[in-house]
Design an enzyme around this catalytic site. Sequence first.
Site, PDB file in Angstrom:
ATOM      1  N   THR A 145       7.134  -0.110  -4.646  1.00 18.83           N
ATOM      2  CA  THR A 145       7.597   1.079  -3.941  1.00 18.83           C
ATOM      3  C   THR A 145       9.061   0.956  -3.542  1.00 18.83           C
ATOM      4  OG1 THR A 145       7.273   2.430  -1.979  1.00 18.83           O
ATOM      5  CG2 THR A 145       6.738   0.121  -1.756  1.00 18.83           C
ATOM      6  N   SER A 187       5.658   0.297   7.101  1.00 19.26           N
ATOM      7  CA  SER A 187       4.225   0.448   7.415  1.00 19.26           C
ATOM      8  C   SER A 187       3.522  -0.788   6.878  1.00 19.26           C
ATOM      9  CB  SER A 187       3.647   1.699   6.727  1.00 19.26           C
ATOM     10  OG  SER A 187       3.566   1.478   5.327  1.00 19.26           O
TER      11      SER A 187
HETATM   12  P1  NAD Z   1      -4.571   6.269  -5.842  1.00 16.58           P
HETATM   13  O1  NAD Z   1      -5.173   5.894  -4.537  1.00 16.58           O
HETATM   14  O2  NAD Z   1      -4.724   7.671  -6.323  1.00 16.58           O
HETATM   15  O3  NAD Z   1      -5.129   5.319  -7.000  1.00 16.58           O
HETATM   16  C1  NAD Z   1      -5.369   3.945  -6.820  1.00 16.58           C
HETATM   17  C2  NAD Z   1      -6.601   3.581  -7.657  1.00 16.58           C
HETATM   18  O4  NAD Z   1      -6.822   2.171  -7.518  1.00 16.58           O
HETATM   19  C3  NAD Z   1      -7.856   4.286  -7.163  1.00 16.58           C
HETATM   20  O5  NAD Z   1      -8.536   4.879  -8.245  1.00 16.58           O
HETATM   21  C4  NAD Z   1      -8.684   3.172  -6.515  1.00 16.58           C
HETATM   22  O6  NAD Z   1     -10.072   3.394  -6.611  1.00 16.58           O
HETATM   23  C5  NAD Z   1      -8.200   1.942  -7.266  1.00 16.58           C
HETATM   24  N1  NAD Z   1      -8.299   0.691  -6.483  1.00 16.58           N
HETATM   25  C6  NAD Z   1      -7.777   0.420  -5.265  1.00 16.58           C
HETATM   26  N2  NAD Z   1      -8.095  -0.830  -4.890  1.00 16.58           N
HETATM   27  C7  NAD Z   1      -8.819  -1.369  -5.903  1.00 16.58           C
HETATM   28  C8  NAD Z   1      -9.442  -2.633  -6.111  1.00 16.58           C
HETATM   29  N3  NAD Z   1      -9.372  -3.603  -5.184  1.00 16.58           N
HETATM   30  N4  NAD Z   1     -10.088  -2.844  -7.258  1.00 16.58           N
HETATM   31  C9  NAD Z   1     -10.167  -1.882  -8.215  1.00 16.58           C
HETATM   32  N5  NAD Z   1      -9.635  -0.645  -8.060  1.00 16.58           N
HETATM   33  C10 NAD Z   1      -8.958  -0.406  -6.908  1.00 16.58           C
HETATM   34  O7  NAD Z   1      -3.024   5.865  -5.772  1.00 16.58           O
HETATM   35  P2  NAD Z   1      -1.819   6.309  -6.712  1.00 16.58           P
HETATM   36  O8  NAD Z   1      -1.069   7.372  -6.027  1.00 16.58           O
HETATM   37  O9  NAD Z   1      -2.299   6.509  -8.093  1.00 16.58           O
HETATM   38  O10 NAD Z   1      -0.931   5.001  -6.653  1.00 16.58           O
HETATM   39  C11 NAD Z   1      -1.086   3.983  -7.642  1.00 16.58           C
HETATM   40  C12 NAD Z   1      -0.083   2.867  -7.375  1.00 16.58           C
HETATM   41  O11 NAD Z   1       1.238   3.403  -7.436  1.00 16.58           O
HETATM   42  C13 NAD Z   1      -0.238   2.211  -6.003  1.00 16.58           C
HETATM   43  O12 NAD Z   1      -0.090   0.832  -6.100  1.00 16.58           O
HETATM   44  C14 NAD Z   1       0.896   2.822  -5.195  1.00 16.58           C
HETATM   45  O13 NAD Z   1       1.322   1.928  -4.215  1.00 16.58           O
HETATM   46  C15 NAD Z   1       1.944   3.076  -6.247  1.00 16.58           C
HETATM   47  N6  NAD Z   1       2.844   4.186  -5.878  1.00 16.58           N
HETATM   48  C16 NAD Z   1       2.345   5.450  -5.695  1.00 16.58           C
HETATM   49  C17 NAD Z   1       3.214   6.478  -5.311  1.00 16.58           C
HETATM   50  C18 NAD Z   1       2.729   7.875  -5.047  1.00 16.58           C
HETATM   51  O14 NAD Z   1       3.546   8.708  -4.585  1.00 16.58           O
HETATM   52  N7  NAD Z   1       1.494   8.211  -5.314  1.00 16.58           N
HETATM   53  C19 NAD Z   1       4.577   6.195  -5.159  1.00 16.58           C
HETATM   54  C20 NAD Z   1       5.054   4.895  -5.342  1.00 16.58           C
HETATM   55  C21 NAD Z   1       4.169   3.893  -5.718  1.00 16.58           C
HETATM   56  N1  USQ Z   2       6.654  13.638   6.006  1.00 11.85           N
HETATM   57  C1  USQ Z   2       6.867  14.839   6.654  1.00 11.85           C
HETATM   58  N2  USQ Z   2       5.827  15.714   6.690  1.00 11.85           N
HETATM   59  C2  USQ Z   2       4.627  15.480   6.097  1.00 11.85           C
HETATM   60  C3  USQ Z   2       4.430  14.252   5.410  1.00 11.85           C
HETATM   61  C4  USQ Z   2       5.480  13.347   5.393  1.00 11.85           C
HETATM   62  O1  USQ Z   2       7.939  15.104   7.190  1.00 11.85           O
HETATM   63  O2  USQ Z   2       3.749  16.336   6.168  1.00 11.85           O
HETATM   64  C5  USQ Z   2       7.771  12.655   5.960  1.00 11.85           C
HETATM   65  C6  USQ Z   2       7.371  11.265   6.443  1.00 11.85           C
HETATM   66  O3  USQ Z   2       7.487  11.153   7.855  1.00 11.85           O
HETATM   67  C7  USQ Z   2       8.349  10.393   5.659  1.00 11.85           C
HETATM   68  C8  USQ Z   2       8.535  11.152   4.348  1.00 11.85           C
HETATM   69  O4  USQ Z   2       8.120  12.495   4.598  1.00 11.85           O
HETATM   70  O5  USQ Z   2       9.579  10.359   6.313  1.00 11.85           O
HETATM   71  C9  USQ Z   2       7.757  10.590   3.181  1.00 11.85           C
HETATM   72  O6  USQ Z   2       6.374  10.525   3.510  1.00 11.85           O
HETATM   73  P1  USQ Z   2       5.281  10.501   2.333  1.00 11.85           P
HETATM   74  O7  USQ Z   2       3.930  10.502   2.972  1.00 11.85           O
HETATM   75  O8  USQ Z   2       5.578  11.559   1.343  1.00 11.85           O
HETATM   76  O9  USQ Z   2       5.594   9.125   1.585  1.00 11.85           O
HETATM   77  P2  USQ Z   2       5.319   7.597   1.989  1.00 11.85           P
HETATM   78  O10 USQ Z   2       4.506   7.462   3.206  1.00 11.85           O
HETATM   79  O11 USQ Z   2       6.620   6.888   1.968  1.00 11.85           O
HETATM   80  O12 USQ Z   2       4.420   7.050   0.785  1.00 11.85           O
HETATM   81  C10 USQ Z   2       4.415   7.606  -0.535  1.00 11.85           C
HETATM   82  C11 USQ Z   2       3.203   7.051  -1.267  1.00 11.85           C
HETATM   83  C12 USQ Z   2       3.360   5.536  -1.384  1.00 11.85           C
HETATM   84  C13 USQ Z   2       4.665   5.212  -2.069  1.00 11.85           C
HETATM   85  C14 USQ Z   2       5.852   5.835  -1.326  1.00 11.85           C
HETATM   86  C15 USQ Z   2       7.145   5.704  -2.105  1.00 11.85           C
HETATM   87  O13 USQ Z   2       2.009   7.383  -0.568  1.00 11.85           O
HETATM   88  O14 USQ Z   2       2.272   5.029  -2.162  1.00 11.85           O
HETATM   89  O15 USQ Z   2       4.865   3.826  -2.114  1.00 11.85           O
HETATM   90  O16 USQ Z   2       5.611   7.271  -1.208  1.00 11.85           O
HETATM   91  S1  USQ Z   2       8.526   5.513  -1.058  1.00 11.85           S
HETATM   92  O17 USQ Z   2       8.505   6.587  -0.055  1.00 11.85           O
HETATM   93  O18 USQ Z   2       9.702   5.607  -1.904  1.00 11.85           O
HETATM   94  O19 USQ Z   2       8.391   4.239  -0.395  1.00 11.85           O
END
Ligand code: NAD
Ligand code: USQ
Length: 402
Positions: A145, A187
């Site tokens: 991330t 976090s």
């Molecule tokens: P998600 O919660 O939709 O998907 C995660 C999947 O992993 C789920 O299907 C869950 O069942 C599976 N999982 C979790 N723990 C597990 C375990 N111990 N064994 C087997 N399966 C397991 O999340 P996502 O949004 O697809 O995110 C995927 C990855 O990308 C995460 O590592 C997240 O940190 C990273 N990421 C996501 C975002 C975002 O905005 N969604 C941004 C940056 C990074």
């Molecule tokens: N925020 C608002 N209003 C909302 C929700 C969020 O103002 O209703 C603000 C939050 O306070 C924060 C920002 O928007 O300042 C981003 O929050 P977010 O929930 O969109 O993103 P974050 O918690 O950082 O997490 C998400 C994904 C995580 C990933 C991360 C990438 O859930 O898996 O790692 O984005 S990053 O933000 O670049 O670290």
Amino acid sequence: MRVLVLGGDGFCGWPSALHLSAHGHHVTIVDSGVRRRIDDELGVQSLTPIRPLAERVRAWHEVTGNTIGTVALDLARDYDELVDLLTTERPDAVVHFAEQRAAPYSMKSPSHKRYTIDNNLNGTHNLLAAVVQTGLDAHVVHLGTMGVYGYESVPVDLPEGYLTVTYPDRNGDPHTRDILYPTQPGSVYHLTKSLDQLLFQFYARNDGVRITDLHQGIVWGTQTDDTARDGRLINRFDYDGDYGTVLNRFLVQAAVGHPLTVHGTGGQTRAFINIRDTVRCIRLAVESGSEVSASRVRVMNQVTETHRVTDLAELVAATTGATVAYLPNPRAEADENDLDARNDQLLGLGLTPTRLATGLLTESVDIAQKYATRVDTSRIPCTSAWNDTRRAATGEPSIGRR
Ligand code: NAD
Ligand code: USQ
């Protein structure tokens, strides 16, 4: 290539598995299904009607003729099964999405903090130990991330993973080396990604495991070309106060007539990427695995643009006619920050960024409107506060000192 997609039933994992399969890779999804159980725990459902994993892969086979295997396994607990799977499948690459990924969920209570640490660190470590035990030369591609860098305004474009520092050695002569960029996780969830980095550094140096760590920004959108091919392939779309991310939340809020929930001043600047670019980045990372050194982790910033939260709210409001509400921030985070980040490596591998301005916002608005009747508006507020001060500010009851 033979590719295992850990967490392949999730928001990023599912469309990435399809994209890899569509490009001729032999894909097996590994997922414990825990995310669907967390939906039940929270009493929420994806905005979009996602189908069970078995039905999803069956539909993919019907539509394309391609087969995607599935294995139900908990990466953090089922170590022996993981070793057996690696031994049988002998993957060229393992893409690791399988972590608890919501910052608010990770801060809800002591048990949610402990679950996030247990799940994410044990999962990542089990994978690395199992790759070494099996003697495979599998390239590990991990989803990290941008949040590991923290959100302090710094007078540089954030580098990709490493900071080159110069300091006087014991003779007073300048000495230069690359170090991992100092982390400032905001976090418990972001803390696990910071700690993952040390696991990767150790296993690359000690065992020569080839690792790419993708520091991804906030993903927005929902569909890709592949998930749009059949209704049964539709991707997840989270909008609730724990798992919904900011831009997708605003789009759903606009669709159901809920004021857009800006935390604080909305001066927080974050990095973003559309889900269509996520899947391309994953493929580019997998297909360039031979370029990864066995002793130094490759870190790439998987981002295409940065935006201030308030600007996104104003853009969605202007596009949809929604109103904007400025709310007490439940998170302990800087009210305002600047952010710019390098993304040269993925651009160099061929990524052509999809920007917010390129029309996809309207596609997401349409999806949010299409499924608006599935929204439970009581699940929209963010009730997870980072500490007692934030709990008091947002009117949430204290959970007390334990
Ligand atoms: P998600 O919660 O939709 O998907 C995660 C999947 O992993 C789920 O299907 C869950 O069942 C599976 N999982 C979790 N723990 C597990 C375990 N111990 N064994 C087997 N399966 C397991 O999340 P996502 O949004 O697809 O995110 C995927 C990855 O990308 C995460 O590592 C997240 O940190 C990273 N990421 C996501 C975002 C975002 O905005 N969604 C941004 C940056 C990074
Ligand atoms: N925020 C608002 N209003 C909302 C929700 C969020 O103002 O209703 C603000 C939050 O306070 C924060 C920002 O928007 O300042 C981003 O929050 P977010 O929930 O969109 O993103 P974050 O918690 O950082 O997490 C998400 C994904 C995580 C990933 C991360 C990438 O859930 O898996 O790692 O984005 S990053 O933000 O670049 O670290």
